[in-house]
Design a protein around this motif. Structure first.
Motif, PDB file in Angstrom:
ATOM      1  N   GLY A  90       0.834  -1.291   0.047  1.00  0.00           N
ATOM      2  CA  GLY A  90      -0.088  -0.163  -0.175  1.00  0.00           C
ATOM      3  C   GLY A  90       0.805   1.321  -0.009  1.00  0.00           C
ATOM      4  N   LYS A 100      -4.748   2.460   4.505  1.00  0.00           N
ATOM      5  CA  LYS A 100      -5.948   2.146   4.012  1.00  0.00           C
ATOM      6  C   LYS A 100      -5.786   1.166   2.638  1.00  0.00           C
ATOM      7  N   ALA A 101      -4.956   1.621   1.803  1.00  0.00           N
ATOM      8  CA  ALA A 101      -4.910   1.196   0.637  1.00  0.00           C
ATOM      9  C   ALA A 101      -4.286  -0.501   0.885  1.00  0.00           C
ATOM     10  N   GLY A 121      -5.019  -2.118   3.231  1.00  0.00           N
ATOM     11  CA  GLY A 121      -6.126  -2.903   4.327  1.00  0.00           C
ATOM     12  C   GLY A 121      -5.479  -3.490   5.544  1.00  0.00           C
ATOM     13  N   VAL A 122      -4.560  -2.507   5.811  1.00  0.00           N
ATOM     14  CA  VAL A 122      -3.868  -3.129   7.284  1.00  0.00           C
ATOM     15  C   VAL A 122      -4.222  -1.828   8.373  1.00  0.00           C
ATOM     16  N   LYS A 123      -4.464  -2.377   9.593  1.00  0.00           N
ATOM     17  CA  LYS A 123      -4.962  -1.728  10.626  1.00  0.00           C
ATOM     18  C   LYS A 123      -3.669  -1.026  11.553  1.00  0.00           C
ATOM     19  N   LYS A 143       4.942  -6.258   9.680  1.00  0.00           N
ATOM     20  CA  LYS A 143       3.976  -5.126   9.306  1.00  0.00           C
ATOM     21  C   LYS A 143       4.778  -4.118   9.489  1.00  0.00           C
TER      22      LYS A 143
END
Ligand code: ACO
Length: 326
Positions: free
Chosen positions: A8, A65-66, A68-70, A134
């Motif tokens: 992302g 957001k791109a 899809g990770v918190k 991550k």
């Protein structure tokens, strides 16, 4: 074998636009001179209230957001910057707090315009070693606050902003192939800020003498930048047995269109395969590459399977290149 992959991208630029015509009112310059010598038409500048972490936060949010990770899933936050909000805490720590990334560790890397690729090399090594999974990598600089707005040699060149990417491990044959970084501290005084650190701490005298402003030998920087960006690009291509002709798209550091054109010419890379956005943003230092990458991704210029070459050069001196299979 584990490889690190960008999943992302995001960017954030200040809202305030300052054109070359606006600068004509501040220093003895012209839109013609700045456009012809640098390719820059306008830049975005932070307001007096805005700092590096504000733009980093928004760029990070877009990237998360791109991807899809918190934020709570991040285990590492790396920020390439030479213009942190303050000497400490690091912008990495400030950003960790702003994002609520309570499971991450955050820190900064100082490598001027090579800052993003330096942090990317760390992220790559951490993922390959299995230590972190991550990772948020941010490049940000707010050089407008370190520029002498009475010095036409430097003030026309820089802009502010932040770019971010989220990285995770993959076992597919995709992602970061390699990152090469280098430095030569002997040439540090070609481009530097003398004051504001422990050598020349802020004082009435240091402020009076403008010691906290960027000092630059523009001509010398120009020549070394062209040679070094070509050399570090060739080095990473050779190391990975890749011909320059195989590169789909180049995302270079955005300092001066003439530097980019000279490097592209030496590498025999057509300019239509080179991402250029310095006309809009100027030189945002560590932020140029992630901002340009984000724009290229969102505009659909980068497609699945593309081979991306990145190259940067900056004060230190520092330099870096990266090869990524998208
Ligand atoms: N407007 C009008 N005239 C100017 C301006 C200006 N903004 N700035 C300089 N000039 C003048 C100079 O005073 C000089 O006048 P003189 O001949 O009467 O002395 C003349 O223009 C030519 O100056 P040069 O320095 O020879 O111009 P050059 O073509 O080299 O361009 C520039 C200067 C744009 C700074 C170029 O050398 C450059 O881009 N260098 C690289 C800078 C860079 O990339 N720095 C960032 C590195 S990344 C990082 O780590 C932050």
């Amino acid at each position: 074998m584990l490889q690190a992959r960008i999943i992302g991208t995001g960017a954030c630029l200040p809202e305030k636009v300052v054109t070359n015509h606006d600068l004509e009112k501040i220093v003895d310059t012209s839109d013609k001179w700045v456009t012809e010598r640098t390719g820059i038409k306008e830049r975005r500048l932070a307001t007096s209230e805005e700092a590096a972490s504000d733009f980093s936060y928004k760029a990070a949010r877009h990237a998360l957001k791109a991807a899809g990770v918190k934020a709570r899933d991040l285990d590492l936050i790396l920020v390439g910057t030479v213009t942190p909000d303050s000497p400490f805490p690091s912008t990495g720590c400030v950003l960790q707090s702003m994002l609520g990334a309570k499971n991450a560790v955050g820190f900064d890397v100082s490598a001027t315009c090579s800052g993003f690729l330096y942090t990317l090399s760390l992220a790559d090594a951490y993922v390959r070693s299995g230590r972190y999974k991550k990772i948020l990598v941010v490049g940000t600089d707010i050089l407008s606050k370190f520029v002498d707005w009475e010095d036409r040699n430097t003030c026309v060149l820089f802009g502010d902003g932040a770019g971010a990417v989220v990285i995770e491990p993959t076992t597919k044959q995709k992602g970061i192939i390699d990152v090469v970084i280098g430095s030569d501290g002997r040439l540090g005084d070609m481009l530097y800020i003398p004051g504001g650190g422990s050598r020349i701490p802020a004082s009435k005298e240091s402020i009076r003498d403008g010691q906290h402003f960027i000092k630059m030998n523009g001509n010398e920087v120009f020549k070394v930048a062209v040679k070094t960006m070509e050399r570090v690009s060739r080095e990473i291509l050779k190391k990975n047995n890749i011909d320059p002709g195989e590169v789909s798209i180049m995302v270079p550091h955005q300092a001066n269109i003439r530097i980019i054109q000279a490097v592209a010419k030496r590498l025999k890379m057509p300019m239509e395969n080179v991402v250029v956005n310095l006309d809009k943003y100027g030189n945002t230092s560590a932020a140029t590459i992630p901002i340009a990458l984000d724009e290229a991704v969102r505009e659909g210029r980068i497609r699945d399977g593309d081979l991306i070459l990145m190259a940067a050069f900056g004060g230190g001196l520092t330099w870096a290149s990266a090869l990524i299979r998208w």
